[in-house]
Design a protein around this motif. Sequence first.
Motif, PDB file in Angstrom:
ATOM      1  N   ARG A  24      -8.198   5.963  -0.518  1.00 35.22           N
ATOM      2  CA  ARG A  24      -8.625   4.689   0.085  1.00 35.22           C
ATOM      3  C   ARG A  24      -7.861   3.512  -0.522  1.00 35.22           C
ATOM      4  N   ARG A  25      -7.689   3.514  -1.835  1.00 31.83           N
ATOM      5  CA  ARG A  25      -7.031   2.383  -2.490  1.00 31.83           C
ATOM      6  C   ARG A  25      -5.516   2.384  -2.287  1.00 31.83           C
ATOM      7  N   PHE A  26      -4.948   3.599  -2.253  1.00 33.22           N
ATOM      8  CA  PHE A  26      -3.482   3.729  -2.232  1.00 33.22           C
ATOM      9  C   PHE A  26      -3.100   4.647  -1.076  1.00 33.22           C
ATOM     10  N   PRO A  27      -3.159   4.129   0.173  1.00 38.04           N
ATOM     11  CA  PRO A  27      -3.083   5.022   1.333  1.00 38.04           C
ATOM     12  C   PRO A  27      -1.780   5.793   1.466  1.00 38.04           C
ATOM     13  N   ASP A  28      -0.652   5.270   0.932  1.00 35.63           N
ATOM     14  CA  ASP A  28       0.584   6.069   1.052  1.00 35.63           C
ATOM     15  C   ASP A  28       0.935   6.763  -0.268  1.00 35.63           C
TER      16      ASP A  28
END
Length: 244
Positions: A204-208
């Motif tokens: 969620r925080r770092f989608p890639d």
Amino acid sequence: MQLHLSSWPEVEAYLTRSKAILIPIGSTEQHGPTGLLGTDALCAEIIARRAGDAADILVGPTFNVGQAQHHMGFPGTMTLRPSTMIAAMTDWANSLRRHGFERLYWLNGHGGNSGTISAAVTAIYHEATFAGAPALRCLNRNWWELPGVAELIRNLFPAGEGSHATPSEISITQYAFPDAVKRADLSPRLAPGGPVYDADDFKRRFPDGRIGSDPSLANPEAGEKLVNAAASALVTEFKTFAAG
Ligand SMILES: [Zn+2]
């Protein structure tokens, strides 16, 4: 000199010259849209092998799956429970001790491994004490903490280094594996930063998959500089450790 490319008489002969071995340790985990799954294991392995070639250092097999639970939202990532990793590292150490090795230098390429490696070293020392076996000494070093390397990274990438899928580690794999260089549009170019908890929260925080980094800055020339600097510092530190 690499263990898996040596015969047993060659290892027997090495043991008459040195009781120390260098073991790369990393992870198999996502490194953003352009980073290789093997980045952390490969960086440690590339630097270790360079040092091994330069200075008659025996380099063991790469311990290439580690603590990557927080990356499990991304396909290809593999992880070990901490207890599994501690047990496996202890068995690696016991195997090597049985043949007469007395110094194990673990060159780590994944920050998330650090706590578990420290616990494994404590477990390895317990094994020797409880078995009444000869003492074994371990050293655990992250490659980017070798003398001079952090300064070089700051000079090469004054902005955009971040903390995961960094241009420095991706530069090293681009230098060593030019046929595996990946390109992708990164949006935003500089990834968000923040704390790391478990796999779902990470996604969620770092989608890639990146944290605080701009890996489009990576280039093989920087990778070559990093490998040369890290390998040279590693030879010095390994020799001191082996003689101590
Ligand atoms: Zn990494």
